[in-house]
Motif scaffolding. Structure first.
Motif, PDB file in Angstrom:
ATOM      1  N   GLY A  27     -14.259  12.091   9.429  1.00 29.70           N
ATOM      2  CA  GLY A  27     -13.234  11.160   9.928  1.00 29.70           C
ATOM      3  C   GLY A  27     -13.129  11.200  11.444  1.00 29.70           C
ATOM      4  N   HIS A  28     -12.649  10.082  12.021  1.00 33.87           N
ATOM      5  CA  HIS A  28     -12.559   9.979  13.483  1.00 33.87           C
ATOM      6  C   HIS A  28     -11.174  10.323  14.023  1.00 33.87           C
ATOM      7  N   ILE A 156       1.120   2.187  12.023  1.00 31.79           N
ATOM      8  CA  ILE A 156       0.566   1.735  13.306  1.00 31.79           C
ATOM      9  C   ILE A 156       0.908   0.245  13.379  1.00 31.79           C
ATOM     10  N   PHE A 159      -1.535  -3.287  13.050  1.00 37.04           N
ATOM     11  CA  PHE A 159      -2.835  -2.603  12.940  1.00 37.04           C
ATOM     12  C   PHE A 159      -4.011  -3.589  12.822  1.00 37.04           C
ATOM     13  N   ASP A 218      -7.729   0.934   5.511  1.00 40.54           N
ATOM     14  CA  ASP A 218      -8.803   1.765   6.098  1.00 40.54           C
ATOM     15  C   ASP A 218      -9.780   2.135   4.976  1.00 40.54           C
ATOM     16  N   ASP A 237      -7.100   9.192   2.485  1.00 46.26           N
ATOM     17  CA  ASP A 237      -6.779   8.683   3.819  1.00 46.26           C
ATOM     18  C   ASP A 237      -5.727   7.575   3.737  1.00 46.26           C
TER      19      ASP A 237
HETATM   20  C1  GN1 Z   1     -10.792   5.467  11.679  1.00 41.94           C
HETATM   21  O1  GN1 Z   1      -9.640   7.892   9.956  1.00 41.94           O
HETATM   22  P1  GN1 Z   1     -10.968   7.279   9.711  1.00 41.94           P
HETATM   23  O2  GN1 Z   1     -12.091   7.923  10.432  1.00 41.94           O
HETATM   24  O3  GN1 Z   1     -11.191   7.106   8.213  1.00 41.94           O
HETATM   25  C2  GN1 Z   1      -9.736   4.404  11.916  1.00 41.94           C
HETATM   26  C3  GN1 Z   1     -10.117   3.131  11.163  1.00 41.94           C
HETATM   27  C4  GN1 Z   1     -11.463   2.654  11.634  1.00 41.94           C
HETATM   28  C5  GN1 Z   1     -12.484   3.767  11.450  1.00 41.94           C
HETATM   29  C6  GN1 Z   1     -13.829   3.396  12.021  1.00 41.94           C
HETATM   30  C7  GN1 Z   1      -6.084   5.192  11.781  1.00 41.94           C
HETATM   31  O4  GN1 Z   1     -10.822   5.776  10.306  1.00 41.94           O
HETATM   32  O5  GN1 Z   1      -9.155   2.113  11.384  1.00 41.94           O
HETATM   33  O6  GN1 Z   1     -11.845   1.503  10.922  1.00 41.94           O
HETATM   34  O7  GN1 Z   1     -12.046   4.988  12.098  1.00 41.94           O
HETATM   35  N1  GN1 Z   1      -8.439   4.865  11.507  1.00 41.94           N
HETATM   36  C8  GN1 Z   1      -7.370   4.649  12.277  1.00 41.94           C
HETATM   37  O8  GN1 Z   1     -14.780   4.281  11.575  1.00 41.94           O
HETATM   38  O9  GN1 Z   1      -7.426   4.044  13.348  1.00 41.94           O
END
Ligand code: GN1
Ligand code: ADP
Ligand code: MG
Length: 364
Positions: A27-28, A156, A159, A218, A237
């Motif tokens: 995750g990012h 958010i 979003f 997401d 998530d």
């Molecule tokens: C983030 O949390 P994660 O890595 O599943 C982001 C998403 C984006 C994604 C791109 C809260 O997701 O909106 O599409 O990265 N989450 C948030 O890989 O901004």
């Protein structure tokens, strides 16, 4: 970090003693650890340090997750053969009864039961998995369609509001905090030249033709856990579960699950939306939602992957020009590389728009 993790683990009412912890997932946003407990018969846990730069109100965020997980578990308990503890996230409360823990240094932590023997994917390699992914998202939306009580908090704000994102992108270009505007002229042009056509779903929603529903927001493929037989098991998530449009969930699933390459692939020639994977997703998704979607929602399903890929390209580019303040990056030009990969993916979707439309028309 090791002894800190033990202390934080011990602030929660978990069911076993801490043996070891290791970083988990790709995750990012958050920092995620798997905690393995010493006792064989006890659960393992997921311990997450929450990103409170991205999520500004942790109590509201956690209240949403409490309501969503309790509702899903309640509904699963009524389905014969369902396994609520594996098919839904289970929050573990802190010893003070809250579903999060705030440390002395202002960091926020939360804990879930670790769902064992699962698999996650960053890239999908079969239409079977694509079908399962689509079905999981449709089922998730259906499970939440009758969530009682007040609306969920907007964790958010705005979003997936593409109009607002475009506005803030234009501001980012003006401010040019990182001085990177010149080197991103081509990518910026790709974004700005498509701005008008990308407003369509928001416009239809404004006219009351597309309803606001409860959505995940997401749905990238690594937010779906699969079981040992590659059947979809659980959607994770849940930070952005809130009011939204179905299109965001379907589109983002295609963006991540029908791309033959990684989200940040450097070799642009490897990137392509695979139409068979698209078909698998669409079939799975519609098997759960066909009777719920209205005719306008159905009509714009084939457009939604382009919208979500466009939005993601713009978000990565915004962050690159803002100086990498939002997404975790692994090297200096990572957000630019991600932007380029998303723009290429968008182009391959545009080339196959007719084929996507045909598949959806056949399925509805
Ligand atoms: C983030 O949390 P994660 O890595 O599943 C982001 C998403 C984006 C994604 C791109 C809260 O997701 O909106 O599409 O990265 N989450 C948030 O890989 O901004
Ligand atoms: P991020 O918002 O940073 O993407 P996620 O909540 O998606 O964080 O969690 C990151 C990773 O942790 C997931 O991709 C998954 O591999 C793992 N994970 C999260 N929750 C669980 C869980 N309850 N059981 C097993 N693995 C989990
Ligand atoms: Mg995730």
């Amino acid at each position: 970090m090791g002894s800190d993790l033990i202390r934080i683990y011990n602030s929660f009412s978990a069911g076993g003693s801490f043996a070891e912890a290791a970083p988990c997932g790709s995750g990012h946003i958050h920092h995620t650890f798997r905690v393995i407990t010493a006792e064989k018969d006890k659960d393992d846990y997921i311990l997450q340090r929450l990103n409170n730069n991205v999520f500004r109100n942790i109590p509201e965020l956690q209240e949403n997750i409490e309501r969503v997980t309790e509702h899903i578990q309640h509904k699963l308990r009524a389905i014969p053969g369902a396994d609520p503890k594996r098919e839904s996230l289970t929050l573990v409360r802190a010893k003070d009864g809250r579903s999060w823990f705030e440390d002395n240094d202002g960091t926020f932590w939360r804990m879930f039961v670790f769902i064992s023997n699962h698999r996650t994917y960053d890239i999908v390699d079969s239409t079977g998995k694509a079908f399962e992914g689509g079905k999981a998202i449709g089922r998730f939306q259906a499970l939440l369609s009758d969530l009682p009580g007040k609306p969920l908090f907007e964790t958010i704000p705005s979003f997936h509001d593409i109009g607002k994102r475009l506005k803030s992108f234009r501001k980012t270009l003006e401010k040019n905090t990182s001085g990177r505007v010149r080197e991103t002229a081509r990518e910026t042009d790709s974004i700005l030249s498509r701005a008008d056509e990308m407003m369509i779903i928001q416009k239809l929603a404004g006219e009351g033709k597309i309803p606001v529903r409860i959505t995940h927001n997401d749905t990238k493929i690594n937010n779906i856990l699969f079981d040992e037989n590659d059947r979809s098991l659980c959607i994770i998530d849940l930070d952005t579960v809130m009011p939204g449009y179905f299109h965001s969930d379907f589109g983002d699933a295609i963006r991540t699950g029908a791309n033959e390459a990684a989200e940040d692939e450097e070799d642009l020639s490897k990137i392509r939306m695979n139409i068979d994977l698209f078909g698998g997703y669409a079939k799975g998704y519609l098997s759960e939602t066909k009777d719920t979607l209205n005719s306008v929602e159905k009509e714009y399903l084939s457009f939604s992957p382009m919208l979500m890929t466009y939005e993601q390209a713009m978000r990565f580019l915004t962050d690159y020009i803002d100086g990498d303040i939002y997404y975790r990056i692994h090297h200096k030009h990572h957000n630019l590389q991600r932007t380029r990969a998303q723009i290429r993916l968008l182009e391959t979707m545009e080339e196959q728009f007719g084929a996507m439309k045909k598949i959806i028309d056949m399925l509805i």
